[in-house]
Design a protein around this motif. Structure first.
Motif, PDB file in Angstrom:
ATOM      1  N   LYS A   1       9.511  -2.532  19.723  1.00 30.26           N
ATOM      2  CA  LYS A   1       8.521  -1.766  20.486  1.00 30.26           C
ATOM      3  C   LYS A   1       8.752  -0.259  20.405  1.00 30.26           C
ATOM      4  O   LYS A   1       7.866   0.516  20.727  1.00 30.26           O
ATOM      5  N   THR A   2       9.962   0.155  20.010  1.00 29.60           N
ATOM      6  CA  THR A   2      10.291   1.580  19.977  1.00 29.60           C
ATOM      7  C   THR A   2      10.989   1.933  18.662  1.00 29.60           C
ATOM      8  O   THR A   2      11.466   1.042  17.940  1.00 29.60           O
ATOM      9  N   LEU A   3      11.080   3.232  18.385  1.00 37.08           N
ATOM     10  CA  LEU A   3      11.823   3.673  17.202  1.00 37.08           C
ATOM     11  C   LEU A   3      13.286   3.277  17.315  1.00 37.08           C
ATOM     12  O   LEU A   3      13.910   2.918  16.321  1.00 37.08           O
ATOM     13  N   GLU A   4      13.816   3.305  18.519  1.00 39.25           N
ATOM     14  CA  GLU A   4      15.202   2.890  18.733  1.00 39.25           C
ATOM     15  C   GLU A   4      15.384   1.413  18.381  1.00 39.25           C
ATOM     16  O   GLU A   4      16.373   1.032  17.755  1.00 39.25           O
ATOM     17  N   ASP A   5      14.421   0.576  18.779  1.00 40.80           N
ATOM     18  CA  ASP A   5      14.463  -0.845  18.417  1.00 40.80           C
ATOM     19  C   ASP A   5      14.476  -0.999  16.899  1.00 40.80           C
ATOM     20  O   ASP A   5      15.213  -1.817  16.351  1.00 40.80           O
TER      21      ASP A   5
ATOM     22  N   ARG B   1       0.838  -1.217   0.000  1.00 40.70           N
ATOM     23  CA  ARG B   1       0.000   0.000   0.000  1.00 40.70           C
ATOM     24  C   ARG B   1       0.863   1.253   0.000  1.00 40.70           C
ATOM     25  O   ARG B   1       0.611   2.205  -0.735  1.00 40.70           O
ATOM     26  N   LYS B   2       1.902   1.260   0.833  1.00 33.54           N
ATOM     27  CA  LYS B   2       2.791   2.424   0.931  1.00 33.54           C
ATOM     28  C   LYS B   2       3.522   2.651  -0.388  1.00 33.54           C
ATOM     29  O   LYS B   2       3.653   3.782  -0.848  1.00 33.54           O
ATOM     30  N   SER B   3       3.945   1.578  -1.016  1.00 33.09           N
ATOM     31  CA  SER B   3       4.635   1.657  -2.299  1.00 33.09           C
ATOM     32  C   SER B   3       3.738   2.294  -3.361  1.00 33.09           C
ATOM     33  O   SER B   3       4.164   3.185  -4.100  1.00 33.09           O
ATOM     34  N   ALA B   4       2.501   1.844  -3.429  1.00 32.46           N
ATOM     35  CA  ALA B   4       1.544   2.409  -4.390  1.00 32.46           C
ATOM     36  C   ALA B   4       1.255   3.875  -4.066  1.00 32.46           C
ATOM     37  O   ALA B   4       1.161   4.717  -4.971  1.00 32.46           O
ATOM     38  N   GLU B   5       1.141   4.178  -2.796  1.00 30.74           N
ATOM     39  CA  GLU B   5       0.843   5.541  -2.348  1.00 30.74           C
ATOM     40  C   GLU B   5       1.930   6.538  -2.747  1.00 30.74           C
ATOM     41  O   GLU B   5       1.634   7.640  -3.180  1.00 30.74           O
ATOM     42  N   ILE B   6       3.193   6.129  -2.623  1.00 32.28           N
ATOM     43  CA  ILE B   6       4.292   7.052  -2.937  1.00 32.28           C
ATOM     44  C   ILE B   6       4.824   6.883  -4.360  1.00 32.28           C
ATOM     45  O   ILE B   6       5.690   7.642  -4.794  1.00 32.28           O
ATOM     46  N   GLY B   7       4.309   5.884  -5.075  1.00 31.23           N
ATOM     47  CA  GLY B   7       4.724   5.673  -6.458  1.00 31.23           C
ATOM     48  C   GLY B   7       6.153   5.175  -6.614  1.00 31.23           C
ATOM     49  O   GLY B   7       6.828   5.502  -7.585  1.00 31.23           O
ATOM     50  N   GLN B   8       6.602   4.385  -5.647  1.00 33.91           N
ATOM     51  CA  GLN B   8       7.955   3.832  -5.680  1.00 33.91           C
ATOM     52  C   GLN B   8       7.874   2.308  -5.594  1.00 33.91           C
ATOM     53  O   GLN B   8       6.912   1.760  -5.053  1.00 33.91           O
ATOM     54  N   PRO B   9       8.897   1.603  -6.089  1.00 33.29           N
ATOM     55  CA  PRO B   9       8.911   0.139  -5.956  1.00 33.29           C
ATOM     56  C   PRO B   9       8.910  -0.272  -4.479  1.00 33.29           C
ATOM     57  O   PRO B   9       9.352   0.489  -3.609  1.00 33.29           O
ATOM     58  N   ARG B  10       8.424  -1.469  -4.222  1.00 38.66           N
ATOM     59  CA  ARG B  10       8.328  -1.972  -2.847  1.00 38.66           C
ATOM     60  C   ARG B  10       9.669  -1.950  -2.123  1.00 38.66           C
ATOM     61  O   ARG B  10       9.737  -1.620  -0.946  1.00 38.66           O
TER      62      ARG B  10
ATOM     63  N   GLU C   1      17.825   6.148  10.823  1.00 40.63           N
ATOM     64  CA  GLU C   1      17.049   7.199  11.473  1.00 40.63           C
ATOM     65  C   GLU C   1      15.956   7.746  10.556  1.00 40.63           C
ATOM     66  O   GLU C   1      14.815   7.947  10.985  1.00 40.63           O
ATOM     67  N   ALA C   2      16.290   7.955   9.280  1.00 45.08           N
ATOM     68  CA  ALA C   2      15.313   8.535   8.344  1.00 45.08           C
ATOM     69  C   ALA C   2      14.104   7.621   8.143  1.00 45.08           C
ATOM     70  O   ALA C   2      12.953   8.073   8.220  1.00 45.08           O
ATOM     71  N   ARG C   3      14.331   6.352   7.894  1.00 46.55           N
ATOM     72  CA  ARG C   3      13.201   5.424   7.703  1.00 46.55           C
ATOM     73  C   ARG C   3      12.425   5.225   9.001  1.00 46.55           C
ATOM     74  O   ARG C   3      11.204   5.078   8.976  1.00 46.55           O
ATOM     75  N   ALA C   4      13.126   5.219  10.119  1.00 42.92           N
ATOM     76  CA  ALA C   4      12.439   5.080  11.405  1.00 42.92           C
ATOM     77  C   ALA C   4      11.507   6.271  11.619  1.00 42.92           C
ATOM     78  O   ALA C   4      10.367   6.101  12.064  1.00 42.92           O
ATOM     79  N   GLN C   5      11.971   7.464  11.291  1.00 42.64           N
ATOM     80  CA  GLN C   5      11.126   8.655  11.440  1.00 42.64           C
ATOM     81  C   GLN C   5       9.988   8.655  10.426  1.00 42.64           C
ATOM     82  O   GLN C   5       8.865   9.025  10.751  1.00 42.64           O
ATOM     83  N   LYS C   6      10.277   8.211   9.218  1.00 41.07           N
ATOM     84  CA  LYS C   6       9.283   8.247   8.139  1.00 41.07           C
ATOM     85  C   LYS C   6       8.181   7.198   8.317  1.00 41.07           C
ATOM     86  O   LYS C   6       7.001   7.478   8.132  1.00 41.07           O
ATOM     87  N   TYR C   7       8.573   5.977   8.672  1.00 47.95           N
ATOM     88  CA  TYR C   7       7.627   4.860   8.716  1.00 47.95           C
ATOM     89  C   TYR C   7       7.434   4.250  10.106  1.00 47.95           C
ATOM     90  O   TYR C   7       6.548   3.416  10.296  1.00 47.95           O
TER      91      TYR C   7
ATOM     92  N   ALA D   1       6.290   5.010  13.170  1.00 45.85           N
ATOM     93  CA  ALA D   1       5.023   5.024  13.911  1.00 45.85           C
ATOM     94  C   ALA D   1       4.009   4.085  13.281  1.00 45.85           C
ATOM     95  O   ALA D   1       3.297   3.355  13.979  1.00 45.85           O
ATOM     96  N   GLU D   2       3.959   4.069  11.949  1.00 41.66           N
ATOM     97  CA  GLU D   2       3.025   3.175  11.249  1.00 41.66           C
ATOM     98  C   GLU D   2       3.373   1.717  11.516  1.00 41.66           C
ATOM     99  O   GLU D   2       2.492   0.897  11.789  1.00 41.66           O
TER     100      GLU D   2
END
Length: 108
Positions: free
Chosen positions: A81-85, A54-63, A94-100, A102-103
């Protein structure tokens, strides 16, 4: 982490209670629940793959631009359980953890 997993499974009341168990008792509990744990990991993988599609289709990028299969498998197995984990998992900085993050954590 194992203590938290045992709490989630209703085996013990507090994560630190795991320290009151003998090694062979823990091994027996893990072995007894192994089939259930395998099913749980497979369910997590399926949920994560559906989300990635779903995220791939939403942003128009390959999986693979969202997350690699290896990353999804590691998330499913480690149950962060956490962003640090999450940042300790292959393919998530850090970038992907911040971007994705919480989801992802919300799905698990």
């Amino acid at each position: 982490q194992l203590g938290q997993r045992f709490v989630s499974a209703g085996i013990i009341a507090q994560p630190d209670d795991i320290f009151w168990l003998e090694k062979d008792e823990i091994a027996a509990m893990v072995a007894a629940g192994e089939g259930r744990l395998v099913k749980q990991v497979e369910r997590r993988k399926a949920v994560l793959k559906e989300w990635r599609d779903r995220k791939s289709a939403e942003i128009g990028q390959p999986r693979y631009c969202v997350l690699h299969n290896k990353t999804l498998a590691e998330i499913a197995a480690r149950d962060p359980k956490t962003l640090e984990d999450l940042q300790g998992i292959y393919g998530i900085g850090e970038a992907r953890a911040q971007k994705y993050g919480a989801e992802i954590l919300g799905m698990l």
